[in-house]
Motif scaffolding. Structure first.
Motif, PDB file in Angstrom:
ATOM      1  N   MET A 122     -10.052 -16.186   8.353  1.00 46.83           N
ATOM      2  CA  MET A 122     -10.821 -15.776   7.175  1.00 46.83           C
ATOM      3  C   MET A 122     -10.994 -16.942   6.210  1.00 46.83           C
ATOM      4  SD  MET A 122     -11.845 -12.730   7.688  1.00 46.83           S
ATOM      5  CE  MET A 122     -12.384 -12.114   6.103  1.00 46.83           C
ATOM      6  N   MET A 126     -14.966 -17.645   5.562  1.00 47.39           N
ATOM      7  CA  MET A 126     -15.637 -17.160   4.349  1.00 47.39           C
ATOM      8  C   MET A 126     -16.571 -18.185   3.690  1.00 47.39           C
ATOM      9  SD  MET A 126     -15.258 -14.041   4.380  1.00 47.39           S
ATOM     10  CE  MET A 126     -16.058 -13.572   2.859  1.00 47.39           C
ATOM     11  N   LYS A 130     -20.313 -16.885   2.919  1.00 50.40           N
ATOM     12  CA  LYS A 130     -20.291 -16.422   1.532  1.00 50.40           C
ATOM     13  C   LYS A 130     -21.708 -16.131   1.031  1.00 50.40           C
ATOM     14  CE  LYS A 130     -18.367 -17.506  -2.931  1.00 50.40           C
ATOM     15  NZ  LYS A 130     -17.569 -18.428  -3.706  1.00 50.40           N
ATOM     16  N   GLY A 135     -18.545  -8.930   3.226  1.00 48.86           N
ATOM     17  CA  GLY A 135     -17.154  -9.265   3.516  1.00 48.86           C
ATOM     18  C   GLY A 135     -16.443  -8.233   4.370  1.00 48.86           C
ATOM     19  N   ASN A 139     -14.670  -9.049   7.910  1.00 47.90           N
ATOM     20  CA  ASN A 139     -13.262  -8.729   8.135  1.00 47.90           C
ATOM     21  C   ASN A 139     -13.098  -7.823   9.357  1.00 47.90           C
ATOM     22  OD1 ASN A 139     -10.542  -8.375   7.907  1.00 47.90           O
ATOM     23  ND2 ASN A 139     -10.594  -7.391   5.913  1.00 47.90           N
TER      24      ASN A 139
END
Length: 147
Positions: A122, A126, A130, A135, A139
């Motif tokens: 992660m 990310m 982004k 998100g 995940n």
């Protein structure tokens, strides 16, 4: 053109068109960006602008979910319109297939094999997604690909 300039131009356009809904959302976005700029004490970078937009989008999505859960359809429709306006300023969202490909690539780069490596994956992933992917989806994808 910087986001603040774009928002100012769009605000003027909405005023001329007497589009109150768009105008209120653009004003709110402009205020959020201006406040962040004042808080940081310098002109915002593209990443900082994206962070502000992402935060505003997330607030609206959470608001929408709560209105739907409470069966407040009128308020939910208003928030959906706000989300549509905010999306105009966000970068194009990645498809689910693109998210999966990016996650697989990052897992290989990091050398992750188990769910214990979730944090490493992660952390590396990310910054790549982004503002371009949800998100929660990222995940869930990482957790499904790690055993």
């Amino acid at each position: 053109m910087a986001l603040l300039e774009t928002l100012t131009a769009d605000m003027k356009t909405a005023m001329r068109a007497k589009d109150k809904e768009t105008l209120s959302v653009v004003r709110m976005l402009k205020a959020a960006v201006s406040n962040e700029q004042i808080k940081l004490g310098h002109d915002l970078t593209a990443d900082e602008e994206l962070a502000v937009l992402s935060r505003e989008m997330k607030q609206r999505v959470e608001e929408l979910e709560s209105y739907k859960a409470g069966e407040r359809t009128e308020l939910a429709l208003e928030v959906e319109k706000q989300i549509a306006v905010v999306k105009q300023y966000m970068p194009a969202q990645m498809s689910e297939a693109e998210v999966i490909a990016t996650v697989k690539e990052t897992i290989e780069q990091v050398g992750a094999t188990t769910k214990a490596d979730l944090g490493k994956v992660m952390g590396a992933l990310m910054p790549k997604v982004k503002g371009k992917a949800d998100g929660k989806l990222v995940n869930a994808t990482v957790q499904s690909l790690l055993k």
